[in-house]
Design a protein around this motif. Structure first.
Motif, PDB file in Angstrom:
ATOM      1  N   THR A  27       0.825  -1.207   0.000  1.00 30.79           N
ATOM      2  CA  THR A  27       0.000   0.000   0.000  1.00 30.79           C
ATOM      3  C   THR A  27       0.858   1.256   0.000  1.00 30.79           C
ATOM      4  O   THR A  27       0.433   2.315   0.447  1.00 30.79           O
ATOM      5  CB  THR A  27      -0.937   0.016   1.227  1.00 30.79           C
ATOM      6  OG1 THR A  27      -0.155  -0.097   2.414  1.00 30.79           O
ATOM      7  CG2 THR A  27      -1.925  -1.120   1.165  1.00 30.79           C
ATOM      8  N   GLY A  28       2.075   1.167  -0.491  1.00 24.96           N
ATOM      9  CA  GLY A  28       2.928   2.338  -0.606  1.00 24.96           C
ATOM     10  C   GLY A  28       2.494   3.183  -1.782  1.00 24.96           C
ATOM     11  O   GLY A  28       3.170   3.252  -2.804  1.00 24.96           O
ATOM     12  N   ASP A  29       1.330   3.829  -1.665  1.00 23.02           N
ATOM     13  CA  ASP A  29       0.700   4.488  -2.801  1.00 23.02           C
ATOM     14  C   ASP A  29       0.824   6.000  -2.742  1.00 23.02           C
ATOM     15  O   ASP A  29       0.018   6.702  -3.337  1.00 23.02           O
ATOM     16  CB  ASP A  29      -0.766   4.078  -2.890  1.00 23.02           C
ATOM     17  CG  ASP A  29      -1.501   4.339  -1.576  1.00 23.02           C
ATOM     18  OD1 ASP A  29      -0.922   5.023  -0.702  1.00 23.02           O
ATOM     19  OD2 ASP A  29      -2.630   3.877  -1.420  1.00 23.02           O
ATOM     20  N   LEU A  30       1.790   6.506  -2.009  1.00 22.87           N
ATOM     21  CA  LEU A  30       2.022   7.943  -1.897  1.00 22.87           C
ATOM     22  C   LEU A  30       0.872   8.682  -1.222  1.00 22.87           C
ATOM     23  O   LEU A  30       0.767   9.887  -1.316  1.00 22.87           O
ATOM     24  CB  LEU A  30       2.281   8.559  -3.291  1.00 22.87           C
ATOM     25  CG  LEU A  30       3.389   7.902  -4.117  1.00 22.87           C
ATOM     26  CD1 LEU A  30       3.523   8.605  -5.468  1.00 22.87           C
ATOM     27  CD2 LEU A  30       4.705   7.924  -3.373  1.00 22.87           C
ATOM     28  N   GLY A  31       0.003   7.935  -0.538  1.00 22.03           N
ATOM     29  CA  GLY A  31      -1.025   8.579   0.277  1.00 22.03           C
ATOM     30  C   GLY A  31      -2.228   9.093  -0.462  1.00 22.03           C
ATOM     31  O   GLY A  31      -3.004   9.871   0.088  1.00 22.03           O
ATOM     32  N   ALA A  32      -2.428   8.681  -1.727  1.00 22.28           N
ATOM     33  CA  ALA A  32      -3.565   9.191  -2.478  1.00 22.28           C
ATOM     34  C   ALA A  32      -4.182   8.090  -3.320  1.00 22.28           C
ATOM     35  O   ALA A  32      -3.506   7.174  -3.769  1.00 22.28           O
ATOM     36  CB  ALA A  32      -3.131  10.354  -3.381  1.00 22.28           C
ATOM     37  N   CYS A  33      -5.494   8.187  -3.527  1.00 24.93           N
ATOM     38  CA  CYS A  33      -6.207   7.180  -4.304  1.00 24.93           C
ATOM     39  C   CYS A  33      -7.341   7.847  -5.061  1.00 24.93           C
ATOM     40  O   CYS A  33      -8.021   8.735  -4.535  1.00 24.93           O
ATOM     41  CB  CYS A  33      -6.744   6.082  -3.396  1.00 24.93           C
ATOM     42  SG  CYS A  33      -7.577   4.732  -4.269  1.00 24.93           S
ATOM     43  N   LEU A  34      -7.551   7.409  -6.303  1.00 25.26           N
ATOM     44  CA  LEU A  34      -8.639   7.888  -7.142  1.00 25.26           C
ATOM     45  C   LEU A  34      -9.751   6.844  -7.110  1.00 25.26           C
ATOM     46  O   LEU A  34      -9.519   5.673  -7.412  1.00 25.26           O
ATOM     47  CB  LEU A  34      -8.128   8.094  -8.567  1.00 25.26           C
ATOM     48  CG  LEU A  34      -9.026   8.841  -9.550  1.00 25.26           C
ATOM     49  CD1 LEU A  34      -9.270  10.264  -9.071  1.00 25.26           C
ATOM     50  CD2 LEU A  34      -8.366   8.859 -10.932  1.00 25.26           C
TER      51      LEU A  34
END
Length: 273
Positions: A27-34
């Motif tokens: 979940t190392g997703d840079l803290g953002a999700c669309l």
């Protein structure tokens, strides 16, 4: 972020109130999700499930941004204690310029009121007045300011708390996507996507949606199905009744493929009739 969405879906699936991320998913997703989906497909309801989790006892503050006021308090928030509910701030910028001003003014807030989660519901509605290159520039400006604001908030929040962002966006058809210059800009800032699709449901008065992820990968060496390479291989089924989520369950890839084949077969039968 996708990690928070995964925890919410998993806690409902476990049925024990746990907030575990399924083991092995990166979940190392840079803290953002669309959060992508058609109109009225449950994106906002899912957003409020996340808000209720993020504002629970001992949690941080949540900033909800949307182009129009919420008419009635969503059912996930009705279950919150008053103290938790007060940790959710609602703001309704009426235009793209108003949204940019709201984000730019976050630095004026007292440290005790800074959010650790920003929820933007309906980015497409803020971009609907723009066309062509203007839409691309507006999309890039809003997306960049969201990410910059979250980075600034992460520096100001206590401890190791990181400010996270979830943005809902109406999904486009292939023809629309080919002509839309804003979407590539948004995806550049939000590489991780959670996709909500409506599925066939034979229960009367019940809507069925499938939630899957794109942009997250399985950690090498982690336990799990040997064929699974992305979170999209493991999806969640959501059942809605009277605009309330009544059930969430994991759906294996094999089951999804069988159901998709069955739906295609039924559609073929109807066409032949």
């Amino acid at each position: 972020m996708a990690g928070l969405l995964l925890r919410v879906l998993s806690s409902f699936t476990n049925g024990e109130g746990r907030a575990d991320v399924p083991p092995g998913w990166d979940t190392g997703d840079l803290g953002a999700c669309l959060l992508l989906g058609e109109e009225s497909c449950g994106k906002t309801s899912l957003l409020f499930l996340v808000a209720a989790t993020a504002a629970g006892p001992g949690a941080g503050r949540v900033l909800y941004l949307g182009p129009s006021p919420v008419q009635t308090l969503p059912s996930p928030l009705l279950r919150l204690e008053p103290a938790s509910l007060r940790r959710i701030q609602f703001a309704y910028p009426g235009s793209a310029e108003g949204l940019l001003e709201a984000l730019a003014s976050l630095h004026e807030s007292p440290c005790s009121l800074l959010p650790s989660l920003i929820l933007l519901d309906g980015l497409d509605r803020y971009l609907q007045e723009s066309r062509g290159q203007d839409k691309a520039q507006q999309a890039a400006l809003i997306s960049a300011l969201l990410r910059d604001s979250a980075a600034w908030l992460s520096e100001k929040l206590q401890g190791d708390t990181q400010c996270q962002i979830i943005v809902t966006l109406k999904s486009l058809t292939q023809e629309e996507a080919a002509l839309d210059l804003g979407l590539p800009m948004i995806e550049r800032y939000f590489p991780v996507k959670c996709v909500v699709k409506e599925e066939l449901c034979e229960l009367e008065g019940v809507q069925r949606y499938l939630v899957s992820f794109d942009g997250l990968t399985k950690i090498r060496g982690a336990e799990g199905p040997p064929t699974a390479q992305s979170v999209e291989d493991c999806a969640w089924e959501l059942l809605y009744e009277a605009d309330n989520v009544t059930k969430i369950q994991r759906v294996a890839r094999e089951k999804r493929e069988c159901e998709e084949t069955e739906v295609a077969w039924r559609l073929g039968e109807r066409a032949s009739d």
